[in-house]
Each structure stands twice: as structure tokens, then as C-alpha cells.
Scaffold this active site. Sequence first.
Site, PDB file in Angstrom:
ATOM      1  N   MET A  30       0.870  -1.174   0.000  1.00 42.70           N
ATOM      2  CA  MET A  30       0.000   0.000   0.000  1.00 42.70           C
ATOM      3  C   MET A  30       0.909   1.226   0.000  1.00 42.70           C
ATOM      4  O   MET A  30       1.762   1.371   0.871  1.00 42.70           O
ATOM      5  CB  MET A  30      -0.902   0.004   1.233  1.00 42.70           C
ATOM      6  CG  MET A  30      -1.818   1.205   1.314  1.00 42.70           C
ATOM      7  SD  MET A  30      -3.159   1.021   2.539  1.00 42.70           S
ATOM      8  CE  MET A  30      -2.230   1.057   4.085  1.00 42.70           C
ATOM      9  N   HIS A 176      -7.172   9.457  -8.640  1.00 39.33           N
ATOM     10  CA  HIS A 176      -6.284   8.406  -8.160  1.00 39.33           C
ATOM     11  C   HIS A 176      -5.245   8.940  -7.178  1.00 39.33           C
ATOM     12  O   HIS A 176      -4.223   8.303  -6.937  1.00 39.33           O
ATOM     13  CB  HIS A 176      -5.599   7.661  -9.318  1.00 39.33           C
ATOM     14  CG  HIS A 176      -6.572   6.853 -10.116  1.00 39.33           C
ATOM     15  ND1 HIS A 176      -7.181   5.717  -9.631  1.00 39.33           N
ATOM     16  CD2 HIS A 176      -7.069   7.039 -11.378  1.00 39.33           C
ATOM     17  CE1 HIS A 176      -7.991   5.230 -10.546  1.00 39.33           C
ATOM     18  NE2 HIS A 176      -7.955   6.012 -11.601  1.00 39.33           N
TER      19      HIS A 176
END
Length: 206
Positions: A30, A176
Site C-alpha cells: 500500500m 487516483h
Amino acid sequence: MAERTRRIRPSRYISVDIEADGPIPGPYSMLSLGAAVAGTQDADGFTGADPERQTFYRELRPISDEFVPEALAVSGLDRERLRTEGAEPAVALAEFADWVREVGSGAQPVMCGYPASYDWTFLYWYLIRFTGASPFGHSGCLDMKTLYATKAGLPLRSVAKGTMPRHLLSSRRHTHHALDDAIEQAELLANLMNWPGPHASAPVPD
């Protein structure tokens, strides 16, 4: 029944978006985490919040050398920069858990996402791996895609943002960038929570 209703704790909905460099946590990382308080639901209904007022954002150091170039490209993040400038996951996730507990005070925090499955998989794994616990518990997540499908009476796999009525969607761009998208999705959640569905009777004019 009324007494039981009064005892139900409200839910504090927190919109979360993550950017990652692969399909699953562990082998992949992540890279950023964004969150915004979307609103609160209690026995009287849902009350939306200003999604820009209470937010959280961190960029994280990768935890492995593996990555999927296509996934990395979506985020626009630089893994080499994050190796030196990204927050240590244990520090960032502890800070996030503290933030969730703070903004969730007096309520039960619920993570929400569109769709929630991918973001929840990374978020929950990281929380357990690096802090040992989740402020959302093991199941405190709400999938906005499922919420829309249920209200619209549609099969889940037929749903996409492009099929939704435009008045439900946020006017913000989906960039994004994890915080941008968390704020955008917070607005979507508020619209969905207040939407009676496509078959609700139109209000009668005075």
C-alpha cells in the site's frame, strides 16, 4: 423497541481510498492512504459531513521489492521516492488508527469505499500486521457499490459509476490521489444514503 433503538450506537462513516502497487497486500505494498469523514447515521437517519473538514493522508514506504507496473502507474506514485520519503507503515497505521478513534468518538467507525473490497483488504491487513488491531473491528466496512445495487434493485455485477444517475455522483474528479478520491467518495456516500431509490414516489407539490 424504543428503548432498544435508543441504545444503538451511531455509525460514523469514514470514506477510505488506498493506492497500491499490486493486487494483494504482503507481496505488494500500500503506497498511500486517504480518508475523510463522510457522515453519521443514527436512529433518526443519516447526516452528511463536510468531507474536507476531517481528513487523513499518508504516503508509505513499500514493504517489498515486488510490484505490478500497471498498478503502480495508476497511482502515479514513485516507489523509489517512497523508499526514502514514505512513512514507516507501523507509524502511519498507528497514526491512522488514532485519527479514526478521534473522529469516531461517540460512535462506531465504519470504513466505506467504492468498491470497498480492494481498499478494505489492504487496510485491514496493514492495520493487523502493523498495529495488531483495527479500529473498525473485523467487519466494519460498507461497500457503496452494493449499497447502490440494493437501492436500485440491480444485480451487483451490472453496476458501475457510469450507470448511476448523475445526481448521485460527486462533481469532483477521480484523480487516483488517495485523499482526493476519499473526499469524492464521501460525497457519493452522502448522496446514496439520502437517495430513496429510483421507484420512490415523487413528492406531492403543496
